[in-house]
Design an enzyme around this catalytic site. Structure first.
Site, PDB file in Angstrom:
ATOM      1  N   LYS A  91      39.235  10.900 -20.774  1.00 18.05           N
ATOM      2  CA  LYS A  91      38.004  11.623 -20.440  1.00 18.05           C
ATOM      3  C   LYS A  91      36.932  11.043 -21.343  1.00 18.05           C
ATOM      4  CE  LYS A  91      35.724  15.953 -20.847  1.00 18.05           C
ATOM      5  NZ  LYS A  91      35.674  17.104 -21.717  1.00 18.05           N
ATOM      6  N   ALA A 179      32.438  21.393 -18.434  1.00 17.93           N
ATOM      7  CA  ALA A 179      31.491  21.920 -19.427  1.00 17.93           C
ATOM      8  C   ALA A 179      30.531  22.953 -18.856  1.00 17.93           C
ATOM      9  CB  ALA A 179      30.666  20.810 -20.077  1.00 17.93           C
ATOM     10  N   GLY A 180      30.271  23.956 -19.681  1.00 20.72           N
ATOM     11  CA  GLY A 180      29.258  24.952 -19.363  1.00 20.72           C
ATOM     12  C   GLY A 180      29.774  26.180 -18.643  1.00 20.72           C
TER      13      GLY A 180
END
EC number: 2.8.1.10
Lengths: 252, 313
Positions: A91, A179-180
């Site tokens: 990643k 993410a987030g």
């Protein structure tokens, strides 16, 4: 399908910030995930004990380059990860700014180019920018990981229309929201929109009860995917009664 | 004879609890033994704050710690813990409050005038305490010596109570190292009288006053067994966190940096283990000064009962 691998779960889990490895292990089990990500930049080769705990989970390991700020740092970390975990999956995160943690798109493409040519199977952490996505695919990425919102912010899907456009623009590239994500409903929504998977960490790791939250996300991801497959009804501007108005009895 | 291996907080607490029950004890300190990780500890006696991430077992172990240390000669400062967060991370305070107990909301400036106007609100854990861990260990050593407990480099003559932290890893396969890094600062312009914790999603830190303008700032938590000196990143993170608490720290003298390896089990709970003919007191993680007294007393209790028939015969 991620680089030829079919996964049974569409939830990928980060492994940082848990109260203990024991809680992490339970959360992994409760999430039903097949893929866990782990950072290496700071821990380095001496983090063997923690890595063994991760390996013992039986999950496929997706090492990440979190904490890298240049293409060169990310490439070095990726190579170390390949050696330590015996996987070509990486990643790829190249952070543009330590405060906002936004990806640096230029260094990202550069690192992806080198790593793809070197035989890595790259999962780039990117934004919803279409041209950036195209460049990443061009250099050899066969998965894209657009953000929902800045890392650790828990804001959910901050640019839903942009993400929708990205899904439409890359119909054949597996897309993972990375993410987030703050709440299971964010994850469910991403899946309803047709994303192939979601990756999250903080929302589970820092929950009051990480194990229960992992289970909640597992269900949300499954529900969102099921809804996407089942075909969501289109949104309408006006009410559309489910029974005909015509011929209704006039009361009073 | 009981041979306590290790001269860190676990070893000294174990030796003390055993000696106080009248059991014959010696403490083994090999000459080449590494400095105990406890030398780098913050010395916070903060069971409720630790409860943010630690399970209730650890909170329970720690409830009597301040009293135990005070009863064993330590200068315990009972001024509580103040927890604050930068304005943009204020939501972290709510989360911390939810995950812990034993606190009240407070105006940080009311408690620490030096912090007036810097933080809109804070959490005050009034029953918590802190102390200087090195001074506390020195007192324990003096008291053990006064009781006639012999300290020597070995070999061990009795039944082994192993308190050697990471050095016991060969006997405890599930023991791992969690690296921690700390700084000591001399900042005579800063007047903080109790432990202050700064919540931050990435760089949480604590500042423990040592008196006379001296402060300990800690501590990183890295899943690594790397033994080397403190990293530049750790120094930057800890200093910027300290600076966020009080800009006066910018002018501080950095009087010491340290890095050590915390021994930890998979659940991060300190424990007594019996394996291979040894009794282990290990896995102190970040709870050494908090949990060692309770575990040492439990261990001494067990051993006293086991040995009682032999003594009477």
């Amino acid at each position: 399908m991620f680089y030829g691998i079919e996964l049974t779960s569409r939830l990928m889990l980060g492994t940082a910030q848990y109260p203990s490895p024991a809680v992490l292990r339970e959360a992994i089990a409760a999430s039903g995930t097949d893929v866990i990500t782990v950072s290496l930049r700071r821990e380095g080769p001496d983090g063997a004990a923690f890595r063994q705990i991760l390996a013992d989970s039986g999950c496929r390991i997706l090492p990440n380059t979190a904490g890298c700020h240049t293409a060169r740092e990310a490439i070095t970390t990726a190579r170390m990860a390949r050696e330590l975990f015996g996987t070509t999956w990486i990643k790829l995160e190249v952070i543009g700014h330590a405060d906002t943690l936004q990806p640096d798109p230029f260094a990202l493409v550069e690192a992806a180019r080198v790593l793809c040519a070197d035989g890595f199977e790259v999962f780039p952490y990117t934004t919803e920018d279409l041209i950036l996505g195209e460049k990443l695919v061009e250099v050899g990425c066969r998965v894209l990981m657009p953000w929902g919102a800045p890392i650790g912010s828990g804001q959910g899907l901050r640019n839903v229309e942009g993400l929708r456009a990205m899904r439409a623009h890359f119909p054949d590239v597996p897309l993972v929201i990375d993410a987030g994500i703050g709440a299971p409903s964010d994850a469910a929504r991403a899946m309803e929109m047709g994303f192939d998977a979601v990756l999250l960490n903080t929302a589970v790791a820092r929950a009051d009860d990480p194990v229960a939250m992992a289970a909640a996300f597992a269900r949300a991801v499954e529900a969102g995917r099921m809804a996407h497959t089942a075909g969501l009804m289109p949104r309408r501007d006006m009410a559309q009664p489910s029974t005909p108005v015509f011929g209704m009895a006039e009361l009073g | 004879m009981i041979s306590v291996l290790g001269a860190g907080v676990a070893g000294f607490c174990a030796a003390t609890a055993l000696a106080e029950r009248g059991l014959p004890v010696e403490v083994i300190e090999p000459e080449d033994a590494p400095d105990p990780a406890s030398r780098l500890a913050g010395g916070m006696l903060a069971p409720f704050c630790e409860g943010e991430t630690a399970p209730e077992t650890v909170v329970q172990m720690g409830l009597g710690a301040a009293d135990w240390w005070e009863a064993h000669g330590a200068d315990v400062t009972r001024r509580g813990t103040l927890v604050v967060a930068p304005a943009r991370d204020a939501a972290e305070l709510g989360r911390f409050a939810r995950a812990t107990r034993g606190h009240d909301w407070a105006d940080p400036g009311d408690l620490e005038p030096d912090l007036a106007g810097r933080f809109a609100r804070g959490l005050f854990f009034s029953s918590e305490a802190h102390m200087d861990p090195r001074a506390a260990l020195a007192r324990l050593r003096d008291r053990l010596v006064a009781r006639g407990v012999r300290f020597h480099p070995g070999p061990a003559a009795g039944r082994i109570v192993d308190c050697t932290g990471m050095a016991a890893a060969a006997h405890l396969p599930d023991l791992r190292a969690v690296r921690g890094e700390m700084l000591a600062l001399y900042a005579p312009d800063v007047a903080i009288t109790r432990t202050v914790r700064l919540l931050h999603p990435r760089f949480p830190c604590y500042i423990v006053p040592r008196g006379g303008g001296h402060y300990m700032v800690g501590a990183t938590m890295v899943e690594s067994a790397r033994p080397g000196p403190v990293t530049a990143r750790a120094v930057m993170e800890l200093l910027s966190a300290a600076y966020a608490v009080h800009p006066g720290f910018a002018e501080a003298e950095v009087t010491e940096t340290g890095a050590g390896l915390r021994p930890a089990f998979a659940d991060n709970i300190p424990a007594i283990r019996r394996t291979g003919g040894r009794i282990h007191l290990n896995g102190m993680y970040r709870h050494g000064f908090l949990a060692a007294p309770a575990l040492a007393e439990a261990l001494a209790e067990e051993l006293q009962q086991e040995l009682a028939p032999c003594v009477s015969s």
